[in-house]
Design an enzyme around this catalytic site. Structure first.
Site, PDB file in Angstrom:
ATOM      1  N   ARG A  18       0.559   6.876  -1.512  1.00  0.00           N
ATOM      2  CA  ARG A  18       1.202   5.872  -2.374  1.00  0.00           C
ATOM      3  C   ARG A  18       2.532   6.387  -2.903  1.00  0.00           C
ATOM      4  O   ARG A  18       3.475   5.606  -3.056  1.00  0.00           O
ATOM      5  CB  ARG A  18       0.265   5.497  -3.528  1.00  0.00           C
ATOM      6  CG  ARG A  18      -0.844   4.557  -3.075  1.00  0.00           C
ATOM      7  CD  ARG A  18      -1.662   4.046  -4.232  1.00  0.00           C
ATOM      8  NE  ARG A  18      -2.696   3.120  -3.774  1.00  0.00           N
ATOM      9  CZ  ARG A  18      -3.912   3.035  -4.289  1.00  0.00           C
ATOM     10  NH1 ARG A  18      -4.259   3.830  -5.302  1.00  0.00           N
ATOM     11  NH2 ARG A  18      -4.779   2.164  -3.823  1.00  0.00           N
ATOM     12  N   ARG A 154       7.411   1.750   6.524  1.00  0.00           N
ATOM     13  CA  ARG A 154       6.611   1.395   5.351  1.00  0.00           C
ATOM     14  C   ARG A 154       5.340   0.632   5.771  1.00  0.00           C
ATOM     15  O   ARG A 154       4.240   0.914   5.321  1.00  0.00           O
ATOM     16  CB  ARG A 154       7.479   0.521   4.438  1.00  0.00           C
ATOM     17  CG  ARG A 154       7.000   0.356   3.036  1.00  0.00           C
ATOM     18  CD  ARG A 154       5.833  -0.551   2.874  1.00  0.00           C
ATOM     19  NE  ARG A 154       5.436  -0.597   1.479  1.00  0.00           N
ATOM     20  CZ  ARG A 154       4.270  -1.024   1.061  1.00  0.00           C
ATOM     21  NH1 ARG A 154       3.363  -1.423   1.900  1.00  0.00           N
ATOM     22  NH2 ARG A 154       3.981  -1.033  -0.211  1.00  0.00           N
ATOM     23  N   LYS A 165      -8.681   5.522   3.092  1.00  0.00           N
ATOM     24  CA  LYS A 165      -9.738   4.690   2.499  1.00  0.00           C
ATOM     25  C   LYS A 165     -11.037   4.819   3.305  1.00  0.00           C
ATOM     26  O   LYS A 165     -12.119   4.863   2.744  1.00  0.00           O
ATOM     27  CB  LYS A 165      -9.282   3.222   2.441  1.00  0.00           C
ATOM     28  CG  LYS A 165      -8.175   3.012   1.432  1.00  0.00           C
ATOM     29  CD  LYS A 165      -7.677   1.579   1.417  1.00  0.00           C
ATOM     30  CE  LYS A 165      -6.601   1.438   0.346  1.00  0.00           C
ATOM     31  NZ  LYS A 165      -5.986   0.109   0.307  1.00  0.00           N
ATOM     32  N   ASN A 193      -6.146  -3.823  -3.466  1.00  0.00           N
ATOM     33  CA  ASN A 193      -6.179  -3.347  -4.851  1.00  0.00           C
ATOM     34  C   ASN A 193      -5.123  -4.159  -5.614  1.00  0.00           C
ATOM     35  O   ASN A 193      -3.928  -3.846  -5.575  1.00  0.00           O
ATOM     36  CB  ASN A 193      -5.874  -1.843  -4.897  1.00  0.00           C
ATOM     37  CG  ASN A 193      -6.041  -1.279  -6.290  1.00  0.00           C
ATOM     38  OD1 ASN A 193      -5.736  -1.953  -7.280  1.00  0.00           O
ATOM     39  ND2 ASN A 193      -6.521  -0.055  -6.376  1.00  0.00           N
ATOM     40  N   GLU A 197      -0.919  -3.690  -6.450  1.00  0.00           N
ATOM     41  CA  GLU A 197       0.089  -4.652  -5.972  1.00  0.00           C
ATOM     42  C   GLU A 197       0.911  -5.215  -7.130  1.00  0.00           C
ATOM     43  O   GLU A 197       2.135  -5.338  -7.034  1.00  0.00           O
ATOM     44  CB  GLU A 197      -0.597  -5.802  -5.218  1.00  0.00           C
ATOM     45  CG  GLU A 197      -1.198  -5.363  -3.896  1.00  0.00           C
ATOM     46  CD  GLU A 197      -1.769  -6.528  -3.099  1.00  0.00           C
ATOM     47  OE1 GLU A 197      -1.342  -7.681  -3.311  1.00  0.00           O
ATOM     48  OE2 GLU A 197      -2.656  -6.287  -2.251  1.00  0.00           O
ATOM     49  N   THR A 265       1.458  -4.872   5.776  1.00  0.00           N
ATOM     50  CA  THR A 265       0.813  -3.554   5.638  1.00  0.00           C
ATOM     51  C   THR A 265      -0.708  -3.721   5.709  1.00  0.00           C
ATOM     52  O   THR A 265      -1.412  -2.949   6.373  1.00  0.00           O
ATOM     53  CB  THR A 265       1.217  -2.897   4.301  1.00  0.00           C
ATOM     54  OG1 THR A 265       2.642  -2.829   4.231  1.00  0.00           O
ATOM     55  CG2 THR A 265       0.627  -1.490   4.168  1.00  0.00           C
TER      56      THR A 265
HETATM   57  O1  LIG Z   1      -2.055   1.300  -1.979  1.00  0.00           O
HETATM   58  C1  LIG Z   1      -2.913   0.776  -1.284  1.00  0.00           C
HETATM   59  O2  LIG Z   1      -4.136   0.889  -1.529  1.00  0.00           O
HETATM   60  C2  LIG Z   1      -2.541  -0.006  -0.127  1.00  0.00           C
HETATM   61  O3  LIG Z   1      -3.406  -0.404   0.637  1.00  0.00           O
HETATM   62  C3  LIG Z   1      -1.124  -0.406   0.079  1.00  0.00           C
HETATM   63  C4  LIG Z   1      -0.856  -1.792  -0.498  1.00  0.00           C
HETATM   64  C5  LIG Z   1       0.655  -2.067  -0.288  1.00  0.00           C
HETATM   65  O4  LIG Z   1       1.015  -2.619   0.737  1.00  0.00           O
HETATM   66  O5  LIG Z   1       1.430  -1.650  -1.146  1.00  0.00           O
HETATM   67  C6  LIG Z   1      -1.648  -2.790   0.262  1.00  0.00           C
HETATM   68  C7  LIG Z   1      -2.845  -3.224  -0.189  1.00  0.00           C
HETATM   69  C8  LIG Z   1      -3.359  -2.940  -1.533  1.00  0.00           C
HETATM   70  O6  LIG Z   1      -3.813  -4.095  -2.140  1.00  0.00           O
HETATM   71  C9  LIG Z   1      -2.368  -2.263  -2.381  1.00  0.00           C
HETATM   72  C10 LIG Z   1      -1.177  -1.828  -1.919  1.00  0.00           C
END
Ligand SMILES: O=C(O)C(=O)C[C@]1(C(=O)O)C=C[C@@H](O)C=C1
Length: 281
Positions: A18, A154, A165, A193, A197, A265
């Site tokens: 992240r 990205r 995960k 998550n 977001e 993503t």
């Molecule tokens: O950080 C994460 O957990 C991701 O999966 C990346 C990401 C993003 O594209 O920024 C995508 C899905 C999640 O809901 C949160 C953020």
């Protein structure tokens, strides 16, 4: 051509991944600001608009991308697991391969750059530029390539996020079950998550406002300090109060992420997970 993934070894940590996504926000915002200084220059996106002596029939941007990717392929760019080309039939590297430890299990080598290219050319560019033609074709296409590469890195980073995960002991069994069921809907729920977001979109707006300010010499006093007229803005609230124009429309940057970058993503994450067990079975 980042090799920072190497230090992660076989188990990428979500927090570190992240952090990389946060840093890429800066890269993407600055790349968009750079492109937005030129007009739309729509002819660089139209196939057959320019006459190539080598007989190439596509658009100027596609030709440029192909040439740039040929050079980058030769210096091993696309051997890095976080780099994906937009074009094919690329040459082999002229250097010996680097030893990347196997972090991803990606048997289908997911590459959604065609989708990224279409969104960028048809939605992003018309949004961040003003209409018209200023003949800065080479400069515009150079910036386009920088934007495309940053967006691609990205979005494909989703593979590392998904792997992290998948390996998380708290969710591993659930992921395995959903992958075996090919349950896209539940996979999407599990990897989403909402809090991350929401924070991302707020941070992005503030960054786009701050980075987008035009601190030209006219706004600086003799000591180089910011003088009256254009105060340094530090939040979305102050922009709303001042109605100051930024170099790139910050709301557009936010909607780019909300409507495309994050969903794409997630698309990469889901595709990655759906094939995660292919080689193990
Ligand atoms: O950080 C994460 O957990 C991701 O999966 C990346 C990401 C993003 O594209 O920024 C995508 C899905 C999640 O809901 C949160 C953020």
């Amino acid at each position: 051509m980042s090799r920072n993934l190497l230090i992660l070894g076989a188990a990428p940590r979500l927090g570190e991944l992240r952090d990389t996504l946060v840093r890429l926000e800066d890269t993407i915002i600055f790349a968009l600001i750079e492109r937005s200084q030129f007009k739309h220059n729509s002819s660089i996106y139209e196939a057959g608009k320019m006459l190539f002596k080598d007989g190439y029939k596509g658009s100027f941007l596609s030709w440029f991308l192909k040439e740039v990717e040929h050079v980058h392929a030769k210096v091993r760019r696309y051997q890095s697991p976080d780099e994906y080309p937009f074009t094919d039939h690329l040459p082999e590297p002229v250097l010996p391969p680097l030893d990347y430890p196997p972090v991803l299990v990606d048997p289908t080598n997911i590459n959604i750059n065609d989708e990224i290219f279409n969104v960028y050319v048809n939605t992003v560019v018309p949004g961040i530029t003003t209409r018209g033609d200023d003949t800065n074709y080479g400069s515009s296409a150079t910036r386009d390539i920088e934007c495309l590469q940053a967006l691609s890195r990205r979005i494909h980073y989703g593979k590392f996020v998904a792997e992290s995960k998948f390996q998380d002991p708290a969710y591993h069994d659930e992921y395995v079950k959903l992958i075996k069921e090919k349950n896209r809907e539940r996979l999407l729920e599990l990897l989403t998550n909402t809090r991350v977001e929401e924070l991302l979109l707020k941070r992005l707006k503030t960054k786009a406002i701050i980075y987008g300010q035009d601190l030209s010499f006219a706004n600086l006093d003799a000591n180089g300090q910011i003088s009256g007229g254009t105060p340094l803005l530090s939040s979305a609230a102050s922009v709303a109060d001042e109605r100051v124009k930024t170099r790139v429309d910050y709301d557009l940057v936010v909607s780019l992420y909300r409507d495309y970058v994050i969903p794409l993503t997630k698309e990469v994450e889901i595709e990655y997970l759906l094939h995660r067990l292919d080689t193990a079975n």
